[in-house]
Design a protein around this motif. Structure first.
Motif, PDB file in Angstrom:
ATOM      1  N   LEU A  57     -11.569   3.025  -7.618  1.00 45.06           N
ATOM      2  CA  LEU A  57     -11.593   1.932  -6.674  1.00 45.06           C
ATOM      3  C   LEU A  57     -12.622   1.467  -6.432  1.00 45.06           C
ATOM      4  O   LEU A  57     -13.737   2.048  -6.459  1.00 45.06           O
ATOM      5  N   MET A  75      -0.513  -8.320  -0.645  1.00 43.76           N
ATOM      6  CA  MET A  75      -0.283  -6.929  -0.096  1.00 43.76           C
ATOM      7  C   MET A  75       0.912  -6.978   0.952  1.00 43.76           C
ATOM      8  O   MET A  75       1.368  -5.620   1.385  1.00 43.76           O
ATOM      9  N   TYR A  99      -9.940  -2.383  -4.635  1.00 42.26           N
ATOM     10  CA  TYR A  99      -9.025  -2.792  -5.561  1.00 42.26           C
ATOM     11  C   TYR A  99      -9.150  -1.768  -6.548  1.00 42.26           C
ATOM     12  O   TYR A  99     -10.181  -0.891  -6.814  1.00 42.26           O
ATOM     13  N   LYS A 100      -8.028  -1.791  -7.429  1.00 39.65           N
ATOM     14  CA  LYS A 100      -7.841  -0.696  -8.649  1.00 39.65           C
ATOM     15  C   LYS A 100      -7.655  -1.631  -9.807  1.00 39.65           C
ATOM     16  O   LYS A 100      -6.733  -2.433  -9.854  1.00 39.65           O
ATOM     17  N   ASP A 101      -8.394  -1.707 -10.950  1.00 47.40           N
ATOM     18  CA  ASP A 101      -8.295  -2.275 -12.054  1.00 47.40           C
ATOM     19  C   ASP A 101      -8.309  -3.633 -11.646  1.00 47.40           C
ATOM     20  O   ASP A 101      -7.471  -4.601 -12.152  1.00 47.40           O
ATOM     21  N   LYS A 103      -7.385  -5.345  -9.049  1.00 51.51           N
ATOM     22  CA  LYS A 103      -6.330  -5.814  -8.270  1.00 51.51           C
ATOM     23  C   LYS A 103      -6.215  -5.125  -6.861  1.00 51.51           C
ATOM     24  O   LYS A 103      -6.461  -3.969  -6.759  1.00 51.51           O
ATOM     25  N   SER A 104      -5.667  -5.831  -5.926  1.00 48.29           N
ATOM     26  CA  SER A 104      -5.557  -5.412  -4.472  1.00 48.29           C
ATOM     27  C   SER A 104      -4.749  -4.100  -4.568  1.00 48.29           C
ATOM     28  O   SER A 104      -3.766  -3.798  -5.428  1.00 48.29           O
ATOM     29  N   PHE A 105      -5.413  -2.945  -4.001  1.00 48.69           N
ATOM     30  CA  PHE A 105      -4.638  -1.857  -3.867  1.00 48.69           C
ATOM     31  C   PHE A 105      -4.454  -0.998  -2.578  1.00 48.69           C
ATOM     32  O   PHE A 105      -3.514  -0.683  -1.827  1.00 48.69           O
ATOM     33  N   VAL A 106      -5.479  -1.195  -1.596  1.00 52.02           N
ATOM     34  CA  VAL A 106      -5.448  -0.602  -0.241  1.00 52.02           C
ATOM     35  C   VAL A 106      -6.415  -1.571   0.628  1.00 52.02           C
ATOM     36  O   VAL A 106      -7.601  -2.175   0.185  1.00 52.02           O
ATOM     37  N   THR A 122      -1.693   0.832   1.789  1.00 48.69           N
ATOM     38  CA  THR A 122      -1.440   0.226   0.328  1.00 48.69           C
ATOM     39  C   THR A 122      -0.364  -1.007   0.639  1.00 48.69           C
ATOM     40  O   THR A 122      -0.281  -1.380   1.675  1.00 48.69           O
ATOM     41  N   LYS A 123       0.311  -1.453  -0.196  1.00 54.53           N
ATOM     42  CA  LYS A 123       0.991  -2.558  -0.147  1.00 54.53           C
ATOM     43  C   LYS A 123       2.224  -2.389   0.741  1.00 54.53           C
ATOM     44  O   LYS A 123       2.751  -1.241   0.752  1.00 54.53           O
ATOM     45  N   PRO A 128      -1.665   5.349   2.010  1.00 52.59           N
ATOM     46  CA  PRO A 128      -2.249   5.570   0.804  1.00 52.59           C
ATOM     47  C   PRO A 128      -2.507   7.036   0.193  1.00 52.59           C
ATOM     48  O   PRO A 128      -2.799   7.368  -0.955  1.00 52.59           O
TER      49      PRO A 128
END
Length: 151
Positions: A57, A75, A99-101, A103-106, A122-123, A128
């Motif tokens: 992340l 999200m 962000y993970k890769d 993209k929005s993650f948390v 998370t979304k 999470p």
């Protein structure tokens, strides 16, 4: 009252609504400009947080009101509305995205009065998990250190 008089009243009422809406839009645009400056300033003050990386992340700080709106839309949460821009600018909250890769993650909200994690989701406001929650606490601790050194 005849139809012509009723139409004239409706037209005037409509024009008045449009005038009030235009004034409100102008006021919001002025506020957004001021909030954009404040949000960017806070992001710059806490820029060191972006060096923290765990579990694949990356820490991202919002740089504008629009980035909050976009994040909230992505999200499916309220981060882009509900006054988070004002909370950032007034110093009651710090908002951090993970962000993970790329993209929005948390999304994380830090209470800047108590220096605790107020929200971490998370979304669609899903939990999470403990690893991410622990990382959120670490981010919070680092943010407090940054603030203390600057004060």
């Amino acid at each position: 009252m005849n139809l012509k008089a009723e139409n004239e009243i409706e037209r005037r009422e409509h024009e008045e609504r449009l005038r009030r809406q235009a004034e409100a839009d102008k006021r919001r645009a002025t506020e957004r400009k001021a909030f954009n400056t404040g949000v960017k300033s806070v992001a710059e003050a806490f820029a060191m947080l972006s060096r923290l990386k765990r579990h694949g992340l990356t820490v991202v700080l919002p740089m504008s009101v629009q980035s909050l709106i976009d994040e909230g839309n992505t999200m499916h949460n309220c981060i882009g509305r509900m006054g988070y821009d004002e909370k950032i600018v007034t110093g009651t909250s710090l908002i951090v995205f993970l962000y993970k890769d790329g993209k929005s993650f948390v999304d994380i909200e830090i209470d800047r009065e108590r220096w605790t994690v107020r929200q971490c989701y998370t979304k669609c406001n899903q939990n999470p998990g403990e690893e991410i929650a622990s990382f959120a606490k670490e981010i919070c601790t680092k943010a407090k250190e940054i603030y203390s050194k600057a004060a």
